[in-house]
Design a protein around this motif. Sequence first.
Motif, PDB file in Angstrom:
ATOM      1  N   ILE A  93      -9.903  12.177  31.782  1.00 19.96           N
ATOM      2  CA  ILE A  93     -10.336  11.000  32.529  1.00 19.96           C
ATOM      3  C   ILE A  93      -9.527   9.827  31.998  1.00 19.96           C
ATOM      4  CG2 ILE A  93     -12.611  11.957  33.005  1.00 19.96           C
ATOM      5  CD1 ILE A  93     -13.783  10.030  30.938  1.00 19.96           C
ATOM      6  N   THR A  94      -9.358   8.825  32.834  1.00 23.09           N
ATOM      7  CA  THR A  94      -8.517   7.694  32.463  1.00 23.09           C
ATOM      8  C   THR A  94      -8.920   6.448  33.231  1.00 23.09           C
ATOM      9  OG1 THR A  94      -6.217   6.943  32.258  1.00 23.09           O
ATOM     10  CG2 THR A  94      -6.734   8.246  34.196  1.00 23.09           C
ATOM     11  N   PHE A  95      -8.658   5.291  32.637  1.00 26.16           N
ATOM     12  CA  PHE A  95      -8.822   4.034  33.357  1.00 26.16           C
ATOM     13  C   PHE A  95      -7.784   3.977  34.467  1.00 26.16           C
ATOM     14  CE2 PHE A  95     -10.501   1.415  29.480  1.00 26.16           C
ATOM     15  CZ  PHE A  95     -11.735   2.018  29.607  1.00 26.16           C
ATOM     16  N   THR A  96      -8.115   3.261  35.542  1.00 25.56           N
ATOM     17  CA  THR A  96      -7.172   3.038  36.640  1.00 25.56           C
ATOM     18  C   THR A  96      -6.360   1.773  36.347  1.00 25.56           C
ATOM     19  OG1 THR A  96      -8.777   1.732  37.881  1.00 25.56           O
ATOM     20  CG2 THR A  96      -8.710   4.125  38.325  1.00 25.56           C
ATOM     21  N   GLY A 142       7.380   7.323  31.516  1.00 20.89           N
ATOM     22  CA  GLY A 142       6.881   6.054  32.021  1.00 20.89           C
ATOM     23  C   GLY A 142       5.415   6.047  32.393  1.00 20.89           C
ATOM     24  N   HIS A 143       4.660   7.072  31.997  1.00 20.49           N
ATOM     25  CA  HIS A 143       3.227   7.053  32.319  1.00 20.49           C
ATOM     26  C   HIS A 143       2.476   6.177  31.327  1.00 20.49           C
ATOM     27  CE1 HIS A 143       2.582  10.122  29.122  1.00 20.49           C
ATOM     28  NE2 HIS A 143       1.327   9.704  29.146  1.00 20.49           N
ATOM     29  N   VAL A 144       1.352   5.659  31.780  1.00 18.69           N
ATOM     30  CA  VAL A 144       0.418   4.921  30.923  1.00 18.69           C
ATOM     31  C   VAL A 144      -0.956   5.536  31.139  1.00 18.69           C
ATOM     32  CG1 VAL A 144       1.683   2.747  30.846  1.00 18.69           C
ATOM     33  CG2 VAL A 144       0.054   3.126  32.667  1.00 18.69           C
ATOM     34  N   ALA A 145      -1.785   5.437  30.100  1.00 21.71           N
ATOM     35  CA  ALA A 145      -3.076   6.115  30.123  1.00 21.71           C
ATOM     36  C   ALA A 145      -2.766   7.567  30.513  1.00 21.71           C
ATOM     37  CB  ALA A 145      -4.040   5.398  31.048  1.00 21.71           C
ATOM     38  N   SER A 146      -3.419   8.108  31.495  1.00 22.20           N
ATOM     39  CA  SER A 146      -3.039   9.428  32.035  1.00 22.20           C
ATOM     40  C   SER A 146      -2.648   9.271  33.496  1.00 22.20           C
ATOM     41  CB  SER A 146      -4.190  10.428  31.867  1.00 22.20           C
ATOM     42  OG  SER A 146      -4.332  10.798  30.522  1.00 22.20           O
ATOM     43  N   LEU A 147      -1.941   8.180  33.776  1.00 23.47           N
ATOM     44  CA  LEU A 147      -1.459   7.888  35.128  1.00 23.47           C
ATOM     45  C   LEU A 147       0.019   8.259  35.175  1.00 23.47           C
ATOM     46  CD1 LEU A 147      -3.274   4.470  35.500  1.00 23.47           C
ATOM     47  CD2 LEU A 147      -3.988   6.684  36.451  1.00 23.47           C
ATOM     48  N   PHE A 148       0.274   9.487  35.599  1.00 27.32           N
ATOM     49  CA  PHE A 148       1.629  10.034  35.618  1.00 27.32           C
ATOM     50  C   PHE A 148       2.308   9.735  36.944  1.00 27.32           C
ATOM     51  CE2 PHE A 148      -0.717  12.485  32.505  1.00 27.32           C
ATOM     52  CZ  PHE A 148       0.180  12.583  31.452  1.00 27.32           C
ATOM     53  N   CYS A 149       3.630   9.737  36.928  1.00 22.47           N
ATOM     54  CA  CYS A 149       4.431   9.407  38.111  1.00 22.47           C
ATOM     55  C   CYS A 149       4.080  10.270  39.316  1.00 22.47           C
ATOM     56  CB  CYS A 149       5.921   9.573  37.808  1.00 22.47           C
ATOM     57  SG  CYS A 149       6.528   8.482  36.527  1.00 22.47           S
ATOM     58  N   TRP A 150       3.770  11.522  39.094  1.00 27.23           N
ATOM     59  CA  TRP A 150       3.575  12.469  40.179  1.00 27.23           C
ATOM     60  C   TRP A 150       2.114  12.622  40.615  1.00 27.23           C
ATOM     61  CZ3 TRP A 150       5.516  13.495  35.360  1.00 27.23           C
ATOM     62  CH2 TRP A 150       4.659  14.138  34.477  1.00 27.23           C
ATOM     63  N   HIS A 151       1.218  11.793  40.091  1.00 26.08           N
ATOM     64  CA  HIS A 151      -0.194  11.860  40.475  1.00 26.08           C
ATOM     65  C   HIS A 151      -0.567  10.691  41.381  1.00 26.08           C
ATOM     66  CE1 HIS A 151      -0.900  14.442  36.771  1.00 26.08           C
ATOM     67  NE2 HIS A 151      -1.293  15.172  37.790  1.00 26.08           N
ATOM     68  N   PHE A 152      -1.319  10.986  42.429  1.00 22.76           N
ATOM     69  CA  PHE A 152      -1.745   9.933  43.351  1.00 22.76           C
ATOM     70  C   PHE A 152      -2.704   8.946  42.689  1.00 22.76           C
ATOM     71  CE2 PHE A 152      -5.007  13.152  43.809  1.00 22.76           C
ATOM     72  CZ  PHE A 152      -6.171  12.415  43.897  1.00 22.76           C
ATOM     73  N   GLN A 153      -3.326   9.320  41.567  1.00 24.21           N
ATOM     74  CA  GLN A 153      -4.277   8.426  40.901  1.00 24.21           C
ATOM     75  C   GLN A 153      -3.633   7.120  40.466  1.00 24.21           C
ATOM     76  OE1 GLN A 153      -3.988  11.674  40.444  1.00 24.21           O
ATOM     77  NE2 GLN A 153      -5.969  12.639  40.145  1.00 24.21           N
ATOM     78  N   ARG A 154      -2.345   7.112  40.317  1.00 23.50           N
ATOM     79  CA  ARG A 154      -1.672   5.863  39.930  1.00 23.50           C
ATOM     80  C   ARG A 154      -1.790   4.793  41.017  1.00 23.50           C
ATOM     81  NH1 ARG A 154       4.827   6.658  40.494  1.00 23.50           N
ATOM     82  NH2 ARG A 154       4.758   4.452  40.141  1.00 23.50           N
ATOM     83  N   PHE A 155      -2.152   5.198  42.234  1.00 19.29           N
ATOM     84  CA  PHE A 155      -2.285   4.266  43.350  1.00 19.29           C
ATOM     85  C   PHE A 155      -3.735   3.887  43.629  1.00 19.29           C
ATOM     86  CE2 PHE A 155       1.541   6.847  44.215  1.00 19.29           C
ATOM     87  CZ  PHE A 155       2.490   5.836  44.109  1.00 19.29           C
ATOM     88  N   GLU A 156      -4.656   4.378  42.821  1.00 18.79           N
ATOM     89  CA  GLU A 156      -6.086   4.093  43.019  1.00 18.79           C
ATOM     90  C   GLU A 156      -6.329   2.586  42.998  1.00 18.79           C
ATOM     91  OE1 GLU A 156      -9.685   4.151  43.926  1.00 18.79           O
ATOM     92  OE2 GLU A 156      -8.882   6.170  43.610  1.00 18.79           O
ATOM     93  N   LYS A 157      -7.129   2.094  43.944  1.00 23.40           N
ATOM     94  CA  LYS A 157      -7.377   0.655  44.042  1.00 23.40           C
ATOM     95  C   LYS A 157      -8.839   0.261  43.825  1.00 23.40           C
ATOM     96  CE  LYS A 157      -3.206  -0.567  45.498  1.00 23.40           C
ATOM     97  NZ  LYS A 157      -2.254  -0.397  44.449  1.00 23.40           N
ATOM     98  N   LYS A 189     -11.569   2.535  42.308  1.00 20.45           N
ATOM     99  CA  LYS A 189     -12.285   3.125  41.168  1.00 20.45           C
ATOM    100  C   LYS A 189     -11.859   2.466  39.870  1.00 20.45           C
ATOM    101  CE  LYS A 189     -13.147   7.615  43.190  1.00 20.45           C
ATOM    102  NZ  LYS A 189     -13.073   9.056  43.011  1.00 20.45           N
ATOM    103  N   TRP A 190     -12.749   2.488  38.900  1.00 16.24           N
ATOM    104  CA  TRP A 190     -12.463   1.959  37.561  1.00 16.24           C
ATOM    105  C   TRP A 190     -11.932   3.069  36.664  1.00 16.24           C
ATOM    106  CZ3 TRP A 190     -16.811  -1.833  35.683  1.00 16.24           C
ATOM    107  CH2 TRP A 190     -17.030  -2.803  36.662  1.00 16.24           C
ATOM    108  N   VAL A 191     -12.442   4.269  36.878  1.00 16.84           N
ATOM    109  CA  VAL A 191     -12.073   5.429  36.066  1.00 16.84           C
ATOM    110  C   VAL A 191     -11.753   6.568  37.029  1.00 16.84           C
ATOM    111  CG1 VAL A 191     -12.842   7.046  34.276  1.00 16.84           C
ATOM    112  CG2 VAL A 191     -13.663   4.679  34.237  1.00 16.84           C
ATOM    113  N   THR A 192     -10.713   7.311  36.740  1.00 18.54           N
ATOM    114  CA  THR A 192     -10.349   8.452  37.572  1.00 18.54           C
ATOM    115  C   THR A 192     -10.099   9.654  36.670  1.00 18.54           C
ATOM    116  OG1 THR A 192      -8.974   9.186  39.440  1.00 18.54           O
ATOM    117  CG2 THR A 192      -7.872   7.927  37.695  1.00 18.54           C
TER     118      THR A 192
END
Length: 164
Positions: free
Chosen positions: A101-104, A68-83, A85-88
Amino acid sequence: MRTQNFLFKYQYRHLTYSPSKKKLSPEEAADGYEQRLKHLVANNTLKTSPTTGFAKFDLMLVGMGPEGHVASLFCWHFQRFEKTKWVTFITDSPKPPPPRITFTLPLINSADHIAMVVTGEDAADAVKVALGKHAADYYPLPVQKVSPEENLTWFLDKEAASEL
């Protein structure tokens, strides 16, 4: 010919981030890419979303991984909650290369339209969680947080849709 004219209407070189030959850390690369996008907004190459203030894309083509990840925003990474930043970045992707690196999600969701492409039997369970009748009953997968400003269209092959 029409496709070629459509595809080459935009100057892709403006969207490519090519750091110097100097080795950058994932954090430095993400910061550099974000600054490049902000520069493109400042010189009116890219529009800004009036809703979010992030760079606005007409269309994004996004894929979903088997969990269920998109871009490189995986379930277990806090980056999925970034509000903000544009890129993480991440340093431990389960697929090579580990640093990415990935879009938020706020930047992804600033797109007018998103085409979500999912293929393969290994993604069927995540598709069922994301789109099935009990989708709201589970802790949301990153893909469930994709919400463009206009339309989200799913493209599933037979295998990915097999659990629906």
